[in-house]
Design a protein around this motif. Structure first.
Motif, PDB file in Angstrom:
ATOM      1  N   MET A   1       0.525  -1.044  -0.112  1.00  0.00           N
ATOM      2  CA  MET A   1       0.236   0.254   0.156  1.00  0.00           C
ATOM      3  C   MET A   1       1.018   1.502   0.041  1.00  0.00           C
ATOM      4  O   MET A   1       1.859   1.532   0.941  1.00  0.00           O
ATOM      5  N   GLU A   2       0.702   2.568  -0.431  1.00  0.00           N
ATOM      6  CA  GLU A   2       1.508   3.491  -0.737  1.00  0.00           C
ATOM      7  C   GLU A   2       0.623   4.757  -0.425  1.00  0.00           C
ATOM      8  O   GLU A   2      -0.950   4.445  -0.919  1.00  0.00           O
ATOM      9  N   ASN A   3       0.676   5.805   0.554  1.00  0.00           N
ATOM     10  CA  ASN A   3      -0.251   6.781   0.977  1.00  0.00           C
ATOM     11  C   ASN A   3       0.694   7.354  -0.435  1.00  0.00           C
ATOM     12  O   ASN A   3       1.842   8.328   0.400  1.00  0.00           O
ATOM     13  N   LEU A   4       0.053   8.278  -1.652  1.00  0.00           N
ATOM     14  CA  LEU A   4       0.239   9.583  -2.137  1.00  0.00           C
ATOM     15  C   LEU A   4      -0.423  10.944  -1.530  1.00  0.00           C
ATOM     16  O   LEU A   4      -1.732  10.476  -1.699  1.00  0.00           O
ATOM     17  N   VAL A   5       0.796  11.504  -1.187  1.00  0.00           N
ATOM     18  CA  VAL A   5       0.295  12.736  -0.858  1.00  0.00           C
ATOM     19  C   VAL A   5       0.095  14.092  -2.117  1.00  0.00           C
ATOM     20  O   VAL A   5       2.027  14.467  -2.632  1.00  0.00           O
ATOM     21  N   VAL A   6      -0.228  14.416  -2.060  1.00  0.00           N
ATOM     22  CA  VAL A   6      -0.150  15.489  -3.448  1.00  0.00           C
ATOM     23  C   VAL A   6      -1.070  16.861  -2.423  1.00  0.00           C
ATOM     24  O   VAL A   6      -2.121  17.029  -2.693  1.00  0.00           O
ATOM     25  N   ILE A   7       0.086  17.619  -3.068  1.00  0.00           N
ATOM     26  CA  ILE A   7       0.172  19.121  -2.775  1.00  0.00           C
ATOM     27  C   ILE A   7      -0.364  20.190  -3.726  1.00  0.00           C
ATOM     28  O   ILE A   7       0.888  20.096  -4.361  1.00  0.00           O
ATOM     29  N   THR A  17      -4.147  16.247  -1.342  1.00  0.00           N
ATOM     30  CA  THR A  17      -4.756  14.712  -1.068  1.00  0.00           C
ATOM     31  C   THR A  17      -4.438  14.125  -1.412  1.00  0.00           C
ATOM     32  O   THR A  17      -3.225  13.529  -1.089  1.00  0.00           O
ATOM     33  N   ILE A  18      -4.765  13.224  -0.473  1.00  0.00           N
ATOM     34  CA  ILE A  18      -4.103  12.139   0.218  1.00  0.00           C
ATOM     35  C   ILE A  18      -5.091  10.292   0.278  1.00  0.00           C
ATOM     36  O   ILE A  18      -6.075  10.361   0.099  1.00  0.00           O
ATOM     37  N   GLU A  59       1.488  28.791   6.988  1.00  0.00           N
ATOM     38  CA  GLU A  59       1.097  28.357   7.940  1.00  0.00           C
ATOM     39  C   GLU A  59       0.145  27.327   7.358  1.00  0.00           C
ATOM     40  O   GLU A  59       0.079  25.757   7.890  1.00  0.00           O
ATOM     41  N   ALA A  60      -0.535  26.980   6.503  1.00  0.00           N
ATOM     42  CA  ALA A  60      -1.134  25.964   5.813  1.00  0.00           C
ATOM     43  C   ALA A  60       0.181  25.628   5.539  1.00  0.00           C
ATOM     44  O   ALA A  60      -0.707  23.889   6.005  1.00  0.00           O
ATOM     45  N   LEU A  61       1.521  25.194   4.949  1.00  0.00           N
ATOM     46  CA  LEU A  61       2.150  23.773   4.907  1.00  0.00           C
ATOM     47  C   LEU A  61       2.164  23.453   6.393  1.00  0.00           C
ATOM     48  O   LEU A  61       2.553  22.065   6.183  1.00  0.00           O
ATOM     49  N   ARG A  62       1.780  24.151   7.268  1.00  0.00           N
ATOM     50  CA  ARG A  62       2.877  23.616   8.663  1.00  0.00           C
ATOM     51  C   ARG A  62       1.245  22.146   8.953  1.00  0.00           C
ATOM     52  O   ARG A  62       1.532  21.647   9.496  1.00  0.00           O
ATOM     53  N   GLU A  63      -0.344  23.075   8.732  1.00  0.00           N
ATOM     54  CA  GLU A  63      -1.291  22.085   8.688  1.00  0.00           C
ATOM     55  C   GLU A  63      -1.106  20.759   8.159  1.00  0.00           C
ATOM     56  O   GLU A  63      -1.179  19.988   8.854  1.00  0.00           O
ATOM     57  N   TYR A  68       0.187  14.829   7.061  1.00  0.00           N
ATOM     58  CA  TYR A  68       1.023  13.345   6.338  1.00  0.00           C
ATOM     59  C   TYR A  68       1.915  13.325   7.260  1.00  0.00           C
ATOM     60  O   TYR A  68       1.652  12.435   6.399  1.00  0.00           O
ATOM     61  N   THR A  69       2.181  13.418   7.697  1.00  0.00           N
ATOM     62  CA  THR A  69       3.425  13.122   8.890  1.00  0.00           C
ATOM     63  C   THR A  69       3.227  12.045   9.629  1.00  0.00           C
ATOM     64  O   THR A  69       3.658  11.068  10.248  1.00  0.00           O
ATOM     65  N   GLU A  70       2.026  12.011  10.100  1.00  0.00           N
ATOM     66  CA  GLU A  70       1.122  10.432  10.503  1.00  0.00           C
ATOM     67  C   GLU A  70       0.583   9.522  10.276  1.00  0.00           C
ATOM     68  O   GLU A  70       0.537   8.467  10.422  1.00  0.00           O
ATOM     69  N   LEU A  71       1.386   9.686   8.516  1.00  0.00           N
ATOM     70  CA  LEU A  71       1.059   8.395   7.224  1.00  0.00           C
ATOM     71  C   LEU A  71       2.051   8.006   7.678  1.00  0.00           C
ATOM     72  O   LEU A  71       3.753   8.083   8.006  1.00  0.00           O
ATOM     73  N   ASP A  72       2.211   7.166   7.433  1.00  0.00           N
ATOM     74  CA  ASP A  72       2.877   5.455   7.393  1.00  0.00           C
ATOM     75  C   ASP A  72       3.743   5.573   5.989  1.00  0.00           C
ATOM     76  O   ASP A  72       3.772   5.378   4.469  1.00  0.00           O
ATOM     77  N   ALA A  73       5.239   5.875   5.864  1.00  0.00           N
ATOM     78  CA  ALA A  73       5.731   6.298   4.274  1.00  0.00           C
ATOM     79  C   ALA A  73       5.116   7.131   3.464  1.00  0.00           C
ATOM     80  O   ALA A  73       5.537   6.476   2.434  1.00  0.00           O
ATOM     81  N   PRO A  74       4.892   8.461   3.225  1.00  0.00           N
ATOM     82  CA  PRO A  74       3.589   8.914   3.025  1.00  0.00           C
ATOM     83  C   PRO A  74       5.105   8.941   1.584  1.00  0.00           C
ATOM     84  O   PRO A  74       6.070  10.056   1.536  1.00  0.00           O
ATOM     85  N   GLN A  75       4.456   8.933   0.099  1.00  0.00           N
ATOM     86  CA  GLN A  75       5.807   9.652  -0.903  1.00  0.00           C
ATOM     87  C   GLN A  75       4.065  10.834  -1.038  1.00  0.00           C
ATOM     88  O   GLN A  75       3.447  11.059  -1.795  1.00  0.00           O
ATOM     89  N   ILE A  76       5.231  11.774  -1.431  1.00  0.00           N
ATOM     90  CA  ILE A  76       4.783  13.522  -1.484  1.00  0.00           C
ATOM     91  C   ILE A  76       5.146  13.588  -3.029  1.00  0.00           C
ATOM     92  O   ILE A  76       6.539  14.048  -3.387  1.00  0.00           O
ATOM     93  N   LYS A  77       4.292  14.536  -3.158  1.00  0.00           N
ATOM     94  CA  LYS A  77       4.646  14.912  -4.437  1.00  0.00           C
ATOM     95  C   LYS A  77       3.798  16.920  -4.635  1.00  0.00           C
ATOM     96  O   LYS A  77       2.595  16.766  -4.532  1.00  0.00           O
ATOM     97  N   ALA A  78       4.544  17.685  -4.989  1.00  0.00           N
ATOM     98  CA  ALA A  78       4.212  18.696  -4.078  1.00  0.00           C
ATOM     99  C   ALA A  78       4.533  19.516  -5.455  1.00  0.00           C
ATOM    100  O   ALA A  78       5.575  19.704  -5.644  1.00  0.00           O
ATOM    101  N   VAL A  79       3.451  20.245  -5.985  1.00  0.00           N
ATOM    102  CA  VAL A  79       4.609  21.091  -6.940  1.00  0.00           C
ATOM    103  C   VAL A  79       3.214  22.602  -6.814  1.00  0.00           C
ATOM    104  O   VAL A  79       2.697  22.598  -5.927  1.00  0.00           O
TER     105      VAL A  79
END
Length: 311
Positions: A1-7, A17-18, A59-63, A68-79
């Motif tokens: 299972m992959e946790n994809l985080v798109v910012i 979106t997670i 401030e929003a990015l801190r939220e 997403y830091t609570e996820l297991d090995a999140p894969q982050i794609k930030a654009v």
């Protein structure tokens, strides 16, 4: 299972979106978060990101990071899109985000942004031919789709925040200001040589301003879930009537319009001018709205990568 985080860091809002993607490439969206940050506010002719806007964004990015830091090995794609793309202090901003949040943004081109929009739409709507219009805070992307293929694409400097700040009063919009804004938008459209190929085709609306147009109309028609605009269709006359209604209101009155967020009331007219003029220019009689766009396109791209690895 992959946790994809798109910012997606836009000019008016930042969204996250997670999605959980299983080994077969099947996605499940588990969380979506949005914050209005107005990153492009008061950039001016020098195109400088302002300290207040940067602070709101951080401030929003801190939220987001707390989530997403609570996820297991999140894969982050930030654009990051138009505001950061155009900013003269882009490097300083990106370094600040990296230093404070250990988050690296990919500043994507308007063409790449449009391609992700296209992927998001064609995977979720049965569109054969049409013109995709993604109106953001500082730019708009136009994508001509023929036989479900992306034929032409362009990113143009028309956005709800930038148009509003350059031409329109935040309270009651005056006739001369409206005319100046419409003249500017028409001139930009006239420079897009392939737009005539979209004549009489349906328009597919993306972006916060266009989705707000759908929400206002769904609230007027007493839809139970007025925010569920994906696939919703609206006639050209309703588009023009909604813009006319908003032009007759001052800011305080616009904030009371059902379906219109108070955070968007000062820029909604600037956000709707492009799609209204485009539909008139192309003699397009209908607009279909899409909730799927850039973040969904990134998700579908990742799914294809996973499936290709399996094959």
């Amino acid at each position: 299972m992959e946790n994809l985080v798109v910012i997606d860091l836009g000019s008016n809002s930042v969204r996250m979106t997670i999605s959980e993607i299983d080994e077969a490439g099947t996605p499940n969206t588990v969380n979506q978060v949005k914050r209005y940050v107005r990153l492009s506010e008061n950039m001016g002719a020098e195109q400088v990101l302002q300290p207040e806007a940067i602070d709101r964004t951080l401030e929003a990015l801190r939220e987001f990071k707390k989530i997403y830091t609570e996820l297991d090995a999140p894969q982050i794609k930030a654009v990051a899109t138009a505001a950061v793309r155009q900013a003269s202090n882009q490097k300083q901003f990106l370094k600040l985000v990296k230093d404070e949040l250990d988050l690296t943004f990919d500043v994507i081109s308007g063409t790449t942004e449009a391609r992700y929009d296209y992927l998001g739409v064609v995977h979720t709507l049965s569109i054969i031919n049409g013109l995709l219009v993604d109106t953001g805070g500082a730019s708009s992307e136009l994508i001509l789709v023929q036989n479900r293929q992306m034929k032409h694409v362009v990113s143009i400097p028309l956005g709800s925040v930038t148009l509003s700040q350059a031409y329109l009063e935040s309270d009651k919009v005056q006739a001369d200001s409206l005319f100046s804004a419409m003249t500017f938008v028409n001139n930009v459209f006239n420079d897009v040589w392939w737009l005539n190929e979209a004549k009489n085709l349906p328009v597919i609306g993306l972006g916060g301003a266009n989705r707000t147009l759908a929400k206002i109309n769904r609230r007027n028609k007493n839809f139970l879930n007025f925010e569920d605009v994906h696939g919703y269709k609206l006639g050209a006359d309703d588009v023009y009537a909604t813009l006319t209604q908003l032009l007759g209101l001052n800011l305080a009155e616009r904030k009371k319009v059902p379906g219109l967020s108070k955070d968007r009331a000062d820029i909604i007219i600037g956000g709707l001018i492009p799609v209204a003029l485009l539909m008139r220019l192309l003699d397009s009689q209908q607009i279909t709205f899409s909730n799927a766009g850039l973040r969904d396109g990134i998700l579908f791209e990742r799914i294809e990568q996973i499936k290709s690895a399996i094959d």
